[in-house]
Design an enzyme around this catalytic site. Structure first.
Site, mmCIF file in Angstrom:
data_model
loop_
_atom_site.group_PDB
_atom_site.id
_atom_site.type_symbol
_atom_site.label_atom_id
_atom_site.label_comp_id
_atom_site.label_asym_id
_atom_site.label_seq_id
_atom_site.Cartn_x
_atom_site.Cartn_y
_atom_site.Cartn_z
ATOM 1 N N HIS A 262 0.919 -0.875 -0.219
ATOM 2 C CA HIS A 262 0.048 -0.041 -0.385
ATOM 3 C C HIS A 262 0.854 1.411 -0.145
ATOM 4 O O HIS A 262 0.165 3.037 -0.304
ATOM 5 C CB HIS A 262 -0.496 -0.309 1.227
ATOM 6 C CG HIS A 262 -0.216 -0.137 2.581
ATOM 7 N ND1 HIS A 262 0.583 -1.489 2.861
ATOM 8 C CD2 HIS A 262 -0.044 0.357 3.225
ATOM 9 C CE1 HIS A 262 0.319 -1.583 4.401
ATOM 10 N NE2 HIS A 262 1.262 -0.035 4.413
ATOM 11 N N GLY B 12 0.872 -5.570 -2.204
ATOM 12 C CA GLY B 12 -0.285 -5.532 -1.676
ATOM 13 C C GLY B 12 -1.684 -6.211 -0.695
ATOM 14 O O GLY B 12 -2.058 -5.971 0.663
ATOM 15 N N LEU C 159 -0.626 -8.569 2.476
ATOM 16 C CA LEU C 159 0.251 -7.987 2.963
ATOM 17 C C LEU C 159 0.234 -9.676 3.518
ATOM 18 O O LEU C 159 -0.321 -11.359 3.480
ATOM 19 C CB LEU C 159 -0.852 -7.570 4.481
ATOM 20 C CG LEU C 159 -1.150 -6.041 4.081
ATOM 21 C CD1 LEU C 159 -1.128 -5.619 5.420
ATOM 22 C CD2 LEU C 159 0.228 -5.858 3.712
ATOM 23 N N HIS D 245 -2.285 6.876 7.595
ATOM 24 C CA HIS D 245 -2.003 6.148 6.895
ATOM 25 C C HIS D 245 -2.454 5.645 5.449
ATOM 26 O O HIS D 245 -1.869 5.327 4.336
ATOM 27 C CB HIS D 245 -2.567 4.895 8.054
ATOM 28 C CG HIS D 245 -2.775 3.843 7.340
ATOM 29 N ND1 HIS D 245 -1.178 2.597 7.835
ATOM 30 C CD2 HIS D 245 -3.694 2.347 6.739
ATOM 31 C CE1 HIS D 245 -1.965 1.494 6.312
ATOM 32 N NE2 HIS D 245 -2.861 1.465 6.208
ATOM 33 N N ARG E 215 -2.322 -39.332 -10.302
ATOM 34 C CA ARG E 215 -1.538 -38.466 -9.705
ATOM 35 C C ARG E 215 -0.591 -39.270 -9.629
ATOM 36 O O ARG E 215 0.842 -39.513 -9.576
ATOM 37 C CB ARG E 215 -1.879 -39.131 -8.215
ATOM 38 C CG ARG E 215 -2.561 -40.167 -7.773
ATOM 39 C CD ARG E 215 -2.492 -39.864 -6.141
ATOM 40 N NE ARG E 215 -2.730 -41.739 -5.496
ATOM 41 C CZ ARG E 215 -2.503 -42.231 -4.232
ATOM 42 N NH1 ARG E 215 -1.801 -40.807 -3.386
ATOM 43 N NH2 ARG E 215 -3.269 -43.040 -3.890
ATOM 44 N N GLU F 216 -0.162 -24.391 2.607
ATOM 45 C CA GLU F 216 -0.188 -24.530 1.692
ATOM 46 C C GLU F 216 0.251 -23.389 1.126
ATOM 47 O O GLU F 216 0.476 -22.885 -0.335
ATOM 48 C CB GLU F 216 -1.057 -24.718 1.392
ATOM 49 C CG GLU F 216 -1.442 -26.156 1.535
ATOM 50 C CD GLU F 216 -1.949 -26.710 2.993
ATOM 51 O OE1 GLU F 216 -2.501 -28.023 3.703
ATOM 52 O OE2 GLU F 216 -1.797 -26.009 3.870
ATOM 53 N N PHE G 70 -7.002 -28.019 -0.061
ATOM 54 C CA PHE G 70 -6.302 -27.681 0.309
ATOM 55 C C PHE G 70 -6.106 -26.243 -0.427
ATOM 56 O O PHE G 70 -5.364 -25.244 -0.359
ATOM 57 C CB PHE G 70 -5.361 -28.117 1.114
ATOM 58 C CG PHE G 70 -5.796 -29.349 2.345
ATOM 59 C CD1 PHE G 70 -7.095 -28.991 3.161
ATOM 60 C CD2 PHE G 70 -5.626 -30.538 2.568
ATOM 61 C CE1 PHE G 70 -7.532 -29.858 3.555
ATOM 62 C CE2 PHE G 70 -6.507 -31.637 3.087
ATOM 63 C CZ PHE G 70 -7.263 -30.245 4.141
ATOM 64 N N HIS H 40 -5.799 -36.155 -5.279
ATOM 65 C CA HIS H 40 -7.495 -36.100 -4.409
ATOM 66 C C HIS H 40 -8.585 -35.618 -5.018
ATOM 67 O O HIS H 40 -9.152 -34.632 -3.660
ATOM 68 C CB HIS H 40 -6.863 -36.971 -3.177
ATOM 69 C CG HIS H 40 -6.134 -37.368 -2.626
ATOM 70 N ND1 HIS H 40 -4.460 -37.505 -2.864
ATOM 71 C CD2 HIS H 40 -6.108 -38.799 -2.007
ATOM 72 C CE1 HIS H 40 -4.148 -38.355 -2.336
ATOM 73 N NE2 HIS H 40 -5.097 -38.440 -2.088
ATOM 74 N N ARG I 162 -7.274 -39.798 -7.031
ATOM 75 C CA ARG I 162 -6.535 -40.837 -6.062
ATOM 76 C C ARG I 162 -6.772 -42.253 -6.759
ATOM 77 O O ARG I 162 -5.652 -43.078 -6.626
ATOM 78 C CB ARG I 162 -7.228 -40.910 -4.715
ATOM 79 C CG ARG I 162 -6.303 -41.763 -3.684
ATOM 80 C CD ARG I 162 -7.063 -41.958 -2.000
ATOM 81 N NE ARG I 162 -7.189 -42.795 -1.664
ATOM 82 C CZ ARG I 162 -7.422 -43.303 -0.055
ATOM 83 N NH1 ARG I 162 -8.480 -42.371 -0.378
ATOM 84 N NH2 ARG I 162 -6.930 -44.158 0.437
#
Length: 663
Positions: free
Chosen positions: A65, A113, A115, A259, A356, A410, A436, A460, A519
């Protein structure tokens, strides 16, 4: 010339730029100006005339920012960023968007940007530097030898991704990484002590970092000494700089009022008076430009490196050629021929394996040709099958490998990979369960926004993972990836489509790829040469009928086998059925209208899409008059076979749905 006066040039431009745009964040640039002046004028190795110089130091503004800080630095140092570009801050099609964006202003190393992602990109860049150095440097020939510097604020440190990245950076001993914490005690809501009371130095000491506490962020000598100490230490360094947000603004400094809003004309006038800056808006005296100009010193530094590289090239011509190829992002000369031969061989030698496993086989086949591979997984290598016989893990004391154990990180993994890709010299791939990717979504979005190569292996891929249940069974994830602009998403149906997906992801240099694998075992499909070639088009006719079809079945991944079985039964009953395998909807959508019409004729309106993912996505291809066999709820915990039956992924259900549609 007084260093404070040179730093005030940053403050003045930042105040003026935000005021002109009537929006932005002047506080951080004004607070960090002294740090930036010391770093950029006394330490940063860079060449404004060549922002792509391979051995330049990298600078990342994680607290993006505060973008007027980096724009001011680039302009003052002599990059192709004019005063008019600064006046166009935050305006349509300008080189100076509200947050720094990769590919706009030369010298911006990454888009920041959101954070915490900038520090994480910086970790990736430092990892790439250390790995390239380990792979290419020889005694007396240090052709890879640069630092990665990053500025970050309290917000970056509050974001969980900073923990993921900085923890790993300490474990891997990234000694060329130097981070500056803008410890100003202020965020948008006010004084951070009410919601951020961590002992940050102790936190980073626990990570194994070198921590330099309590540096006065407005004392040039103290800042310089801290940087010298950081460069001399073999660990990553956190320099804790105590700053005053909005430094110089008599009525707003030290408060959240400066800010994220313009200071206002009166306050800017008062601030310039307090700072002793006697110049109008966007006015920089020539003597200030002269002190800031880095073009001459930058050219000399690159020329010195070019001499070093010439000596390296004379001593190690093959390594030098390979280094040049890799930093340029070129594939090996024999790539196309060998990769195509591998795919043809897979078609000729059928195997019913999980996709996989097919992905791992592709890594095995392609990896020997690609020393630039930098693989990894978020602690799921035995499940994602991302390691191959040539994989060698990176360790703090040996960075010559090509595989990163990211741990259960991840989000950190994906943003680190963005940094590796941006640095150059590597083709990064990472992996986790498809479910995930939710943890990592914003980093993948950033890869798409920046148009950088980031290959994600998501295994999976459906209720087919079975007993682990709905917490681990993806439903809406594939559709969400497909809906992300500039994301290439592949869900292959067998080992051949899997290898094609990998080949195209490796070749794609203008954005990320999501490769989605099963899988469970999948049957290999028969194809002729034309069908094999058409896989790359994202959707193609896998099984056809005589004449015009009365029904088209569209399927992906594990459901292609189901579509083929249903089509065979319907064909035996006299129906004219076509099966379209569509491993990549985005690749198919890019084909010309004639090809798309040949595969999905507009005259054939009776269509069924079959995919073990959210159903609604497929109306684009089947129309409101078509049918979709997909998911409309979350999954369940049970063996995969029972789940597929329960949710209607059976030959019987496809056949019955087809008959209803044809009735």
């Amino acid at each position: 010339m007084n260093r404070k006066h040179l730093a005030n040039a940053i403050r003045a431009l930042s105040m003026d730029g935000v005021q002109q745009a009537n929006s932005g964040h002047p506080g951080a640039p004004m607070g960090m100006a002294d740090i930036a002046e010391v770093l950029w004028r006394s330490h940063l190795n860079h060449n404004p005339a060549n922002p792509e110089w391979a051995d330049r130091d990298r600078f990342i503004l994680s607290n993006g920012h505060g973008s007027m800080l980096i724009y001011s630095l680039l302009h003052l140092s002599g990059y192709e960023l004019s005063i008019d570009d600064l006046k166009n801050f935050r305006q349509l099609h300008s080189k100076t968007p509200g947050h720094p964006e990769y590919g706009y202003a030369p010298g911006v190393e990454t888009t920041t940007g959101p954070l915490g992602q900038g520090i994480t990109n910086a970790v990736g860049m430092a990892m790439a530097e250390k790995a390239l150095a380990a792979q290419f440097n020889k005694e007396g020939h240090d052709i890879v030898d640069h630092f990665t510097y990053t500025f970050m604020g309290d917000g970056c440190l509050m974001e969980g991704i900073s923990h993921e990245a900085c923890s790993l950076a300490g474990t891997l001993g990234l000694g060329k990484l130097i981070a500056f914490w803008d410890d100003n005690g202020i965020s948008i809501d006010g004084e951070v002590e009410g919601w951020f009371s961590d002992d940050t130095p102790k936190r980073f000491e626990a990570y194994g970092w070198h921590v330099i506490p309590a540096v006065d962020g407005h004392d040039s000598d103290a800042i310089n000494a801290a940087i010298e100490a950081a460069k001399a230490d073999p660990r990553p360094t956190l320099i804790c700089t105590k700053t005053i947000i909005g430094f110089g603004s008599p009525n707003k400094q030290g408060t959240h009022d400066c800010h994220g809003a313009p200071l206002g004309a009166d306050e800017i006038k008062a601030a310039k008076a307090q700072l002793g800056w006697e110049h109008g808006a966007f006015e920089i005296p020539q003597e200030v430009y002269a002190e800031w100009d880095a073009k001459e010193t930058g050219a000399a530094k690159e020329a010195s490196w070019n001499e070093k590289f010439a000596a390296y090239e004379a001593a190690y011509p093959e390594l030098a050629a390979e280094f040049t190829r890799r930093v340029n992002g070129d594939l090996p000369k024999e790539w196309e021929e060998k990769a195509s031969a591998i795919i043809a061989d897979l078609q000729a030698n059928p195997a019913n394996i999980a996709s996989r496993k097919a992905s791992q086989n592709a890594l095995e086949a392609f990896g020997a040709m690609l020393p630039e591979f930098m693989g990894g997984s978020a602690d799921l290598a035995p499940s994602n099958l991302t390691m191959w016989s040539g994989s060698k893990s990176l360790e703090a004391n040996d960075f010559s490998g090509n595989y990163i154990h990211y741990g259960v990180r991840e989000f950190g993994m994906t943003a680190i990979m963005n940094g590796i890709a941006l640095h150059g010299g590597f083709v990064p791939y990472g992996a986790t369960f498809l479910m995930f990717m939710e943890y990592a979504r914003n980093a993948m979005r950033m890869a798409a926004l920046m148009k950088v190569q980031n290959i994600q292996v998501y295994t999976h891929d459906s209720i087919g993972l079975g007993e682990d249940g709905p917490t681990h069974q993806p439903v809406e994830q594939i559709a969400s990836l497909r809906l992300t602009p500039n994301m290439s998403t592949w869900r292959p149906c067998d080992q051949v489509e899997s290898a094609v997906a990998w080949k195209l992801a490796i070749e794609r240099k203008d954005g990320p790829s999501a490769l989605i694998f099963s899988r469970q075992n999948l049957a290999q499909q028969e194809r002729d040469a034309k069908q094999l070639a058409n896989i790359a088009k994202g959707g193609y006719i896998l099984k056809d009928c005589e004449g015009q079809p009365e029904l088209i079945l569209i399927a992906t991944g594990s459901e292609v086998e189901l579509a083929i079985e249903a089509a065979a039964q319907l064909t035996a009953e006299g129906k004219a059925v076509r099966v379209v395998s569509m491993p990549s909807t985005d690749a198919f959508d890019k084909q010309d209208e004639a090809y798309r019409e040949a595969v999905l004729p507009s005259a054939v309106t009776k269509r069924i899409a079959i995919e073990a993912g959210i159903a609604d996505f497929w109306y684009k291809y089947v129309g409101f008059g078509g049918k979709i066999i997909g998911m409309t709820t979350f999954g369940e915990s049970a063996p995969a076979d029972e789940l597929f039956k329960m949710f209607g992924f059976t030959t019987e259900n496809v056949v019955n749905t087809a008959k209803e549609l044809l009735a």
